[in-house]
Design an enzyme around this catalytic site. Structure first.
Site, mmCIF file in Angstrom:
data_model
loop_
_atom_site.group_PDB
_atom_site.id
_atom_site.type_symbol
_atom_site.label_atom_id
_atom_site.label_comp_id
_atom_site.label_asym_id
_atom_site.label_seq_id
_atom_site.Cartn_x
_atom_site.Cartn_y
_atom_site.Cartn_z
ATOM 1 N N GLU A 141 22.836 2.261 -9.871
ATOM 2 C CA GLU A 141 22.440 1.674 -8.588
ATOM 3 C C GLU A 141 20.918 1.783 -8.440
ATOM 4 O OE1 GLU A 141 24.707 3.690 -5.589
ATOM 5 O OE2 GLU A 141 26.631 3.198 -6.515
ATOM 6 N N SER A 142 20.209 1.122 -9.326
ATOM 7 C CA SER A 142 18.749 1.264 -9.409
ATOM 8 C C SER A 142 18.053 0.273 -8.485
ATOM 9 C CB SER A 142 18.296 1.069 -10.861
ATOM 10 O OG SER A 142 18.947 1.987 -11.707
ATOM 11 N N GLY A 143 17.971 0.596 -7.214
ATOM 12 C CA GLY A 143 17.348 -0.314 -6.256
ATOM 13 C C GLY A 143 15.843 -0.275 -6.272
ATOM 14 N N TYR A 160 -27.157 27.749 12.525
ATOM 15 C CA TYR A 160 -27.977 27.644 13.733
ATOM 16 C C TYR A 160 -27.879 26.253 14.360
ATOM 17 C CZ TYR A 160 -29.980 32.165 12.509
ATOM 18 O OH TYR A 160 -30.148 33.489 12.228
ATOM 19 N N ALA A 161 -27.712 25.226 13.508
ATOM 20 C CA ALA A 161 -27.539 23.873 14.052
ATOM 21 C C ALA A 161 -26.244 23.781 14.858
ATOM 22 C CB ALA A 161 -27.533 22.845 12.918
ATOM 23 N N CYS A 199 -2.095 2.429 18.772
ATOM 24 C CA CYS A 199 -2.724 3.453 19.608
ATOM 25 C C CYS A 199 -2.093 4.804 19.306
ATOM 26 C CB CYS A 199 -2.566 3.101 21.090
ATOM 27 S SG CYS A 199 -3.264 1.514 21.528
ATOM 28 N N ASP A 200 -2.222 5.235 18.077
ATOM 29 C CA ASP A 200 -1.572 6.467 17.635
ATOM 30 C C ASP A 200 -2.445 7.115 16.576
ATOM 31 O OD1 ASP A 200 0.268 8.337 16.269
ATOM 32 O OD2 ASP A 200 1.792 7.398 17.525
ATOM 33 N N TYR A 208 12.654 -0.371 0.658
ATOM 34 C CA TYR A 208 12.776 0.450 1.872
ATOM 35 C C TYR A 208 11.788 0.128 2.985
ATOM 36 C CZ TYR A 208 15.881 3.303 -0.967
ATOM 37 O OH TYR A 208 16.910 3.708 -1.765
#
Length: 729
Positions: A401-403, A466-467, A554-555, A598
């Site tokens: 079943e090599s999808g 220091y910066a 927006c994530d 997929y």
């Protein structure tokens, strides 16, 4: 490392900066003799050098090496002399004139109809049925070679698990291409079973229809009806209690079923893709349960119906050693079932044939495998044959079943970078520095003085310390309201200058892409799956920057910041002009490859971004080597709203009435507003190029050319250099 020289009194200002000589702060230092400032160009050059590539004269072949195209892309993708990615539709058997330029496909698809294009909007999925056919034939050939060379006494006939991609034309293509060698389908749900039944009516009568997944009475009834329709159907028991339904319903429907059992093996591989295997896996029967199934079938007079053994040790099996271990264990169970009286015929080794997503050919990675098709087939045949010969059991038919391995290569997702972040070029003016000096606290002034001293002494780590302290003190003052925004910007600019001068500034840019990762690459977001992502053109030029990709959603998760090869950024080219959506003429196209399995089935509707436009492209003998045989616009705003139970027609009417109520007295103006609103419901949610008119696209409409006759359609325009071998219904 050379000392950091500085000039306190008479130093010229750094480029882009001007400082007041009478400030409360000491004059800024001039950095000289320091390591070259790290920038995006030198970062890419360093990466290229580290890879061993000679970049003195850049070429497409160097880009192919940089992006590892010859690894993950072989034998279907390469780079031509123009620097564009090409498709080799027949793999190693592709002739030079049969190669297809992806950029030409994009041009044909996205150009307006008035210019001879299809007027479709990106993002775009390009399906390549020729590649699909070649993958199917290559898998079959690999098993036939192993069977012949090892003297195996049965044949191979695979099935395609439709869950990988249920698109109608993909499934129909697989049935059509696989019919000469009895290739079948696997279903894991009732709708998948219905589509498999329908498609296999046109397939080989010997093709297997393997019914997996959890089952109720309706599912089992459908499978038994499929057998009455002369489809070679096997009901695979995933749960022991399913057997009672099979026995009862087969008697009621007067059907003699063919039954399989899924064994829960001990063999298991590590990593994400092995989580479904082993004794605690989600599916399958233990040895104790299998024995009870055998006993119950014997009592019902149906032991002869048990003919198939199925197992699955996980996707992306990394090595043939692990594969052989699992297959050998399953073969032992198969032989024991034969001994117990079952009429076994088929051993279904499930999925697991892996894809080399990064071209590394590594057995230590979730995104690569250390073998090829021939190695895989040989290991399977050898392991089954060894056990069966020892037990004097007839060799079974081998099914797989090599999808992922069949459909991944045939689909390319193409999208556009619409803008890129640029380095901040803030200028510290004399007025800004003067006011800054007046507003700083004593501690902040001390940090500034210490920073200058550290610079004089070449103490780079102290410079950064220091910066950072100076910047944080100023932020605290700004929050308290004792420091203005101009002063805060002056400090930010100065601290950024310090970081760049000593070579520690972040060289990675953000490229904003016209895409939703959640819709089109959900496995990256969900499980960290990596796919090859490459510019599809300009590969004759050396990339000058490194970047990450940020999508339209927006994530904060809507970004790609991990790439094949363990990279946290991607070599990219500078954007030309202003980009395609802000008035410039430069377009920058990227492709995601090996995503045919997929991704479409798993994609969601985050921010209501729907799927991409889709075209099917066949190799053609026309002047551009391809024919677009089908083109479908992506879902419109109205389409995705309907999915979430909204009613676009009612929404349009509501907005139309609102326009009439609050609009102008001018009826024509109100009508124009209403028309524009309605048009927006018909357009895709993605960004549209400013040069394109936002014309309505009905998702029910499509462009189609009968694939059996597309060459004839190409001939009708022969001799036209701009002919694209395309016809409309």
């Amino acid at each position: 490392m050379p000392a950091l020289a500085c000039c306190v009194d008479a130093a010229p200002a750094p480029p882009g900066y001007a400082f007041a000589g009478d400030s409360f702060l000491p004059s800024p230092v001039l950095f000289s003799g320091v390591p070259p400032a790290t920038n995006t160009s030198t970062a890419v050059t360093s990466a290229v050098a580290a890879s061993g590539i000679d970049h003195s004269h850049w070429s497409p072949s160097l880009s192919a090496s940089l992006y590892k195209i010859d690894g993950w892309g072989a034998p279907y993708f390469s780079v031509n002399s123009s620097g564009n990615i090409i498709v080799r539709p027949y793999g190693n058997d592709t002739l030079a004139h049969q190669e297809i330029d992806l950029l030409k496909i994009v041009k044909k698809v996205s150009d307006p109809k008035s210019s001879g294009g299809l007027g479709l909007q990106l993002p775009l999925i390009v399906r390549l049925p020729d590649v699909l056919k070649n993958r199917l034939e290559s898998l079959q050939s690999a098993f036939e070679l192993a069977i012949q060379s090892q003297g195996y006494d049965a044949h191979y006939q695979g099935v395609y698990p439709v869950k990988c991609n249920q698109d109608r034309f993909i499934v129909e293509d697989i049935v059509k291409f696989g019919s000469p060698f009895r290739f079948g389908l696997e279903a894991g749900s009732k709708p998948e079973l219905l589509l498999a039944m329908s498609c296999l009516c046109k397939g080989s009568p010997e093709a297997l229809l393997v019914c997996n997944g959890f089952k109720d009475a309706e599912y089992i009834s459908l499978a038994l009806v499929a057998r009455k329709l002369a489809l070679n159907t096997v009901v695979v028991l995933e749960q022991e209690e399913e057997l009672d339904l099979v026995i009862d319903l087969s008697k009621k429907l007067s059907v003699r079923p063919v039954i399989g059992v899924r064994a829960k093996l001990r063999t298991k591989h590590s990593g994400h893709f092995g989580s479904t295997s082993g004794e605690k896996g989600k599916f399958g029967l233990t040895t104790t349960q299998i024995l009870r199934v055998v006993k119950k079938l014997g009592q019902a007079g149906m032991l002869d119906c048990l003919q198939l053994l199925h197992f699955h040790i996980g996707s992306q099996i990394p090595s043939t050693a692990l594969l052989a271990d699992g297959v050998g264990e399953a073969a032992q169970i198969y032989c024991e079932l034969v001994r117990l009286g079952a009429c076994m015929r088929v051993i279904d080794i499930g999925g697991g044939l892996g894809i080399d997503y990064d071209g590394s050919k590594s057995s230590e990675s979730d995104i690569s495998v250390g073998y090829g098709l021939e190695d895989y087939a040989s290991a399977v045949v050898r392991a089954i044959q060894f056990v069966c010969d020892r037990k004097s059991v007839k060799h079974p038919v081998i099914c797989s079943e090599s999808g992922r391995a069949i459909v991944s290569h045939h689909s390319v997702l193409i999208f556009e970078a619409v803008s890129a972040g640029v380095a901040d070029t803030s200028v510290v003016t004399s007025l800004g520095l003067q006011s800054l000096g007046e507003g700083l606290t004593e501690d902040a002034r001390a940090d500034y003085g210490n920073l200058c001293s550290a610079a004089l002494n070449g103490e780079y780590e102290k410079c950064l310390l220091y910066a950072d302290q100076l910047k944080q003190r100023c932020v605290d003052q700004f929050k308290e309201g004792s420091l203005g925004i101009e002063q805060l910007a002056a400090v930010d600019g100065f601290c950024d200058f310090v970081s760049k001068a000593i070579g520690v500034s972040d060289p990675v840019r953000t490229y904003n892409v016209n895409l939703s990762i959640f819709t089109s690459i959900p496995d990256f977001w969900g499980i960290g799956q990596l796919f090859p992502i490459v510019p599809i053109h300009r590969l004759d030029q050396q990339p000058g920057v490194r970047g990450i990709l940020s999508d339209l959603t927006c994530d904060s998760d809507g970004k790609i910041d991990k790439f094949i090869g363990g990279e946290l950024s991607l070599p990219l080219h500078e954007m030309e002009g202003e980009g395609g959506f802000t008035g410039g003429g430069g377009r920058y196209y990227l492709g995601m490859f090996l995503g045919g399995a997929y991704e479409e089935a798993l994609g969601g509707l985050h921010n209501l971004f729907g799927g991409p436009s889709v075209v099917r492209v066949l190799q053609s003998d026309g002047p551009h080597s391809f024919a677009v045989t089908r083109a479908v616009p992506g879902p419109s705003c109205g389409d995705v709203l309907r999915v979430m139970q909204h009613e676009p027609e009612l929404m349009i009417e509501t907005l139309k009435h609102r326009a009439e109520e609050y609009g102008h007295d001018d009826g024509m103006a109100n009508a124009a507003i209403a028309s524009g609103l309605a048009r927006s419901f018909h357009n895709m949610p993605y960004l549209a190029a400013s040069s394109c008119c936002l014309t309505a696209n009905s998702n029910s409409g499509y462009y189609y050319c009968d694939e059996d006759n597309y060459n004839a359609a190409a001939d009708c325009a022969a001799g036209d250099d701009e002919q694209w071998s395309y016809c409309c219904a």
